[in-house]
Design a protein around this motif. Structure first.
Motif, PDB file in Angstrom:
ATOM      1  N   LYS A  18       0.822  -1.210   0.000  1.00 51.90           N
ATOM      2  CA  LYS A  18       0.000   0.000   0.000  1.00 51.90           C
ATOM      3  C   LYS A  18       0.857   1.261   0.000  1.00 51.90           C
ATOM      4  O   LYS A  18       0.579   2.220  -0.735  1.00 51.90           O
ATOM      5  CB  LYS A  18      -0.937   0.012   1.211  1.00 51.90           C
ATOM      6  CG  LYS A  18      -1.872   1.233   1.223  1.00 51.90           C
ATOM      7  CD  LYS A  18      -2.916   1.133   2.298  1.00 51.90           C
ATOM      8  CE  LYS A  18      -3.882   2.317   2.213  1.00 51.90           C
ATOM      9  NZ  LYS A  18      -4.665   2.327   0.963  1.00 51.90           N
ATOM     10  N   CYS A 122       2.044   4.146  14.772  1.00 52.76           N
ATOM     11  CA  CYS A 122       0.879   3.268  14.686  1.00 52.76           C
ATOM     12  C   CYS A 122       1.321   1.891  15.171  1.00 52.76           C
ATOM     13  O   CYS A 122       2.192   1.265  14.557  1.00 52.76           O
ATOM     14  CB  CYS A 122       0.349   3.185  13.260  1.00 52.76           C
ATOM     15  SG  CYS A 122      -1.070   2.055  13.071  1.00 52.76           S
ATOM     16  N   ASP A 222      -5.609  -0.644   5.382  1.00 57.27           N
ATOM     17  CA  ASP A 222      -6.295   0.589   4.976  1.00 57.27           C
ATOM     18  C   ASP A 222      -6.580   1.476   6.179  1.00 57.27           C
ATOM     19  O   ASP A 222      -6.357   2.690   6.155  1.00 57.27           O
ATOM     20  CB  ASP A 222      -7.613   0.258   4.264  1.00 57.27           C
ATOM     21  CG  ASP A 222      -7.410  -0.229   2.839  1.00 57.27           C
ATOM     22  OD1 ASP A 222      -6.274  -0.117   2.336  1.00 57.27           O
ATOM     23  OD2 ASP A 222      -8.376  -0.729   2.236  1.00 57.27           O
ATOM     24  N   ILE A 223      -7.086   0.850   7.250  1.00 52.91           N
ATOM     25  CA  ILE A 223      -7.413   1.617   8.460  1.00 52.91           C
ATOM     26  C   ILE A 223      -6.148   2.144   9.124  1.00 52.91           C
ATOM     27  O   ILE A 223      -6.100   3.308   9.560  1.00 52.91           O
ATOM     28  CB  ILE A 223      -8.236   0.752   9.431  1.00 52.91           C
ATOM     29  CG1 ILE A 223      -9.629   0.484   8.837  1.00 52.91           C
ATOM     30  CG2 ILE A 223      -8.350   1.428  10.793  1.00 52.91           C
ATOM     31  CD1 ILE A 223     -10.446  -0.530   9.614  1.00 52.91           C
ATOM     32  N   TYR A 225      -3.393   2.987   7.730  1.00 52.67           N
ATOM     33  CA  TYR A 225      -2.904   4.115   6.935  1.00 52.67           C
ATOM     34  C   TYR A 225      -3.740   5.367   7.186  1.00 52.67           C
ATOM     35  O   TYR A 225      -3.191   6.452   7.428  1.00 52.67           O
ATOM     36  CB  TYR A 225      -2.934   3.748   5.452  1.00 52.67           C
ATOM     37  CG  TYR A 225      -2.435   4.869   4.554  1.00 52.67           C
ATOM     38  CD1 TYR A 225      -1.071   5.120   4.422  1.00 52.67           C
ATOM     39  CD2 TYR A 225      -3.341   5.687   3.882  1.00 52.67           C
ATOM     40  CE1 TYR A 225      -0.606   6.152   3.619  1.00 52.67           C
ATOM     41  CE2 TYR A 225      -2.886   6.724   3.080  1.00 52.67           C
ATOM     42  CZ  TYR A 225      -1.520   6.950   2.948  1.00 52.67           C
ATOM     43  OH  TYR A 225      -1.075   7.988   2.172  1.00 52.67           O
ATOM     44  N   ARG A 226      -5.046   5.219   7.178  1.00 50.24           N
ATOM     45  CA  ARG A 226      -5.920   6.378   7.366  1.00 50.24           C
ATOM     46  C   ARG A 226      -5.791   6.966   8.770  1.00 50.24           C
ATOM     47  O   ARG A 226      -5.828   8.185   8.948  1.00 50.24           O
ATOM     48  CB  ARG A 226      -7.369   5.994   7.059  1.00 50.24           C
ATOM     49  CG  ARG A 226      -7.621   5.744   5.576  1.00 50.24           C
ATOM     50  CD  ARG A 226      -9.041   5.308   5.293  1.00 50.24           C
ATOM     51  NE  ARG A 226     -10.027   6.324   5.679  1.00 50.24           N
ATOM     52  CZ  ARG A 226     -11.342   6.186   5.502  1.00 50.24           C
ATOM     53  NH1 ARG A 226     -11.817   5.085   4.927  1.00 50.24           N
ATOM     54  NH2 ARG A 226     -12.163   7.138   5.876  1.00 50.24           N
ATOM     55  N   LEU A 227      -5.620   6.117   9.754  1.00 52.86           N
ATOM     56  CA  LEU A 227      -5.437   6.614  11.127  1.00 52.86           C
ATOM     57  C   LEU A 227      -4.115   7.358  11.270  1.00 52.86           C
ATOM     58  O   LEU A 227      -4.010   8.341  12.015  1.00 52.86           O
ATOM     59  CB  LEU A 227      -5.480   5.460  12.123  1.00 52.86           C
ATOM     60  CG  LEU A 227      -6.837   4.797  12.362  1.00 52.86           C
ATOM     61  CD1 LEU A 227      -6.675   3.576  13.268  1.00 52.86           C
ATOM     62  CD2 LEU A 227      -7.845   5.771  12.961  1.00 52.86           C
ATOM     63  N   THR A 228      -3.092   6.890  10.551  1.00 56.99           N
ATOM     64  CA  THR A 228      -1.760   7.482  10.681  1.00 56.99           C
ATOM     65  C   THR A 228      -1.652   8.822   9.955  1.00 56.99           C
ATOM     66  O   THR A 228      -1.026   9.754  10.467  1.00 56.99           O
ATOM     67  CB  THR A 228      -0.689   6.503  10.152  1.00 56.99           C
ATOM     68  OG1 THR A 228      -0.804   5.260  10.865  1.00 56.99           O
ATOM     69  CG2 THR A 228       0.717   7.049  10.361  1.00 56.99           C
ATOM     70  N   GLY A 230      -4.253  10.721   9.182  1.00 59.84           N
ATOM     71  CA  GLY A 230      -5.324  11.600   9.632  1.00 59.84           C
ATOM     72  C   GLY A 230      -5.062  12.157  11.024  1.00 59.84           C
ATOM     73  O   GLY A 230      -4.045  11.876  11.659  1.00 59.84           O
ATOM     74  N   TYR A 232      -6.109  11.475  13.953  1.00 57.66           N
ATOM     75  CA  TYR A 232      -6.609  10.550  14.973  1.00 57.66           C
ATOM     76  C   TYR A 232      -5.446  10.248  15.913  1.00 57.66           C
ATOM     77  O   TYR A 232      -4.488   9.581  15.527  1.00 57.66           O
ATOM     78  CB  TYR A 232      -7.139   9.275  14.318  1.00 57.66           C
ATOM     79  CG  TYR A 232      -8.140   9.550  13.223  1.00 57.66           C
ATOM     80  CD1 TYR A 232      -9.478   9.761  13.527  1.00 57.66           C
ATOM     81  CD2 TYR A 232      -7.732   9.621  11.894  1.00 57.66           C
ATOM     82  CE1 TYR A 232     -10.407  10.032  12.519  1.00 57.66           C
ATOM     83  CE2 TYR A 232      -8.644   9.893  10.892  1.00 57.66           C
ATOM     84  CZ  TYR A 232      -9.981  10.099  11.205  1.00 57.66           C
ATOM     85  OH  TYR A 232     -10.880  10.372  10.203  1.00 57.66           O
ATOM     86  N   LEU A 314     -14.142   6.767  10.827  1.00 61.25           N
ATOM     87  CA  LEU A 314     -13.628   6.763   9.463  1.00 61.25           C
ATOM     88  C   LEU A 314     -14.729   6.633   8.416  1.00 61.25           C
ATOM     89  O   LEU A 314     -14.441   6.663   7.216  1.00 61.25           O
ATOM     90  CB  LEU A 314     -12.630   5.611   9.272  1.00 61.25           C
ATOM     91  CG  LEU A 314     -11.298   5.687  10.021  1.00 61.25           C
ATOM     92  CD1 LEU A 314     -10.398   4.537   9.592  1.00 61.25           C
ATOM     93  CD2 LEU A 314     -10.599   7.022   9.780  1.00 61.25           C
ATOM     94  N   TYR A 316     -16.342   3.895   7.790  1.00 62.17           N
ATOM     95  CA  TYR A 316     -15.693   2.746   7.134  1.00 62.17           C
ATOM     96  C   TYR A 316     -16.634   1.561   6.991  1.00 62.17           C
ATOM     97  O   TYR A 316     -17.410   1.263   7.889  1.00 62.17           O
ATOM     98  CB  TYR A 316     -14.470   2.315   7.948  1.00 62.17           C
ATOM     99  CG  TYR A 316     -13.530   1.427   7.173  1.00 62.17           C
ATOM    100  CD1 TYR A 316     -12.579   1.975   6.335  1.00 62.17           C
ATOM    101  CD2 TYR A 316     -13.623   0.045   7.263  1.00 62.17           C
ATOM    102  CE1 TYR A 316     -11.719   1.173   5.610  1.00 62.17           C
ATOM    103  CE2 TYR A 316     -12.770  -0.766   6.544  1.00 62.17           C
ATOM    104  CZ  TYR A 316     -11.820  -0.200   5.704  1.00 62.17           C
ATOM    105  OH  TYR A 316     -10.984  -0.997   4.973  1.00 62.17           O
TER     106      TYR A 316
END
Length: 336
Positions: A18, A122, A222-223, A225-228, A230, A232, A314, A316
């Protein structure tokens, strides 16, 4: 620069895919050439022949997370860290090794994140660290660790690792913790959930009556990556798509592999008998053990996990587990 520990494991390898697909500059830690070569094989399955050179675009560093001098060098220029490295075992005799890898190793990562002023960490934990609600209601992020129950040595050391991350947060580190359920994904069929595919393909006949949470590997990365990337911060998130009985999960795997369904329900008594038989054999002949008290408890525990927090924050939608199992089974059949 993004640093990935445990880069040759299930989560680490798929995460590399990713990150590289997104054009990120990545540094990855690995311990053996054999593990790196296996990760390369899994990594390459996502790319065309013309793109397979992308694996070599990663800055690979051969070190252990307890090798402080080498680890310190690996942190140079790093802005974000995905800490995926962990030792997995439920054998009580491996406790010291688990403690060194999971707790001491995570402490080293946290300390260097603080020293090098890393923007965010993360950390990949596990639902094994989550306490049980006494009312038998669904387990959420507020469930507290219960040291009074017979937790596995793996759960104990992963919880200890989480405490190191929370300690880092109190000292000024920005971090997120994810607690995945049983992760379903291709490429690693000798360990973890992947080994189930191999056992069921070989004709496994038995199932137990427990229930637990499952999640697709693609959802996990995916989660993460988005948490890192973003905003959050300093939170934990349960990553579970569905709660399934072991029987249901085994049946899905068997059907996807075109194998007979496991039809024999094993009782706690038989599991305990096998446990003591293995202990005697190990004492007399030094044979390997695969059944432990904690694994018996887990095999017959009914646990349901909530995923409301991550779905809400998210917005999600998780991948259905049946879909993930079918994709993983297809990869298994192709590989074998």
């Amino acid at each position: 620069m993004i640093l990935v520990t445990g880069a040759t494991g299930l989560v680490g390898t798929h995460l590399l895919v990713k990150l590289v697909q997104g054009g990120k500059t990545v540094r990855a830690l690995y311990r053996t050439e054999a593990k790196k070569e296996h990760a390369k094989k899994v990594f390459s399955s996502y790319f065309t022949c013309e793109e397979k050179h992308l694996f070599d675009s990663i800055d690979w560093v051969n070190t252990d997370i307890n090798n402080i001098p080498a680890l310190t060098e690996a942190f140079e220029g790093v802005t974000h860290v995905y800490h995926c490295a962990a030792k997995i075992s439920f054998n009580p005799s491996h406790y010291k090794k688990l403690r060194k890898a999971n707790i001491h190793g995570t402490a080293n990562i946290v300390n260097l994140c603080l020293i090098k002023k890393v923007s965010k960490l993360c950390y990949v934990s596990s639902i094994a660290t989550l306490g049980e609600n006494l009312s038998n209601s669904h387990i959420n992020e507020k469930a507290e660790w219960n040291p009074e129950i017979p937790n596995s040595v793996y759960a104990i050391t992963k919880y200890g690792a989480e405490m190191e991350v929370w300690r880092g947060i109190h000292e000024g580190l920005t971090a997120v913790i994810v607690n995945p359920g049983i992760i379903i994904g291709p490429g690693f069929f000798d360990t973890g959930s992947g080994y189930l595919f191999k056992r069921i393909d070989a004709g496994m006949k038995y199932y137990t009556t427990g229930t637990t949470g499952y999640v697709a590997i693609q959802d996990v990365i995916d989660i993460m990556y988005r948490l890192t990337v973003g905003s959050y911060n300093n939170q934990r998130y349960i990553l579970v798509s569905e709660n399934l009985s072991y029987k249901s999960a085994f049946n899905m795997i068997a059907q996807s592999l075109h194998k007979p369904l496991p039809k024999k329900k094993i009782s706690p008594f038989l599991m305990k008998f096998a446990y003591y038989a293995q202990r005697i054999s190990h004492t007399l002949f030094r044979t390997n053990r695969s059944i432990f008290k904690s694994s018996i408890r887990s095999a017959f525990s009914t646990k349901y996990y909530e995923n409301d927090k991550i779905k809400k924050e998210l917005i999600y939608s998780f991948t259905p587990i049946e879909k993930s199992i079918k994709e993983t089974a297809t990869a298994f059949l192709k590989e074998h």
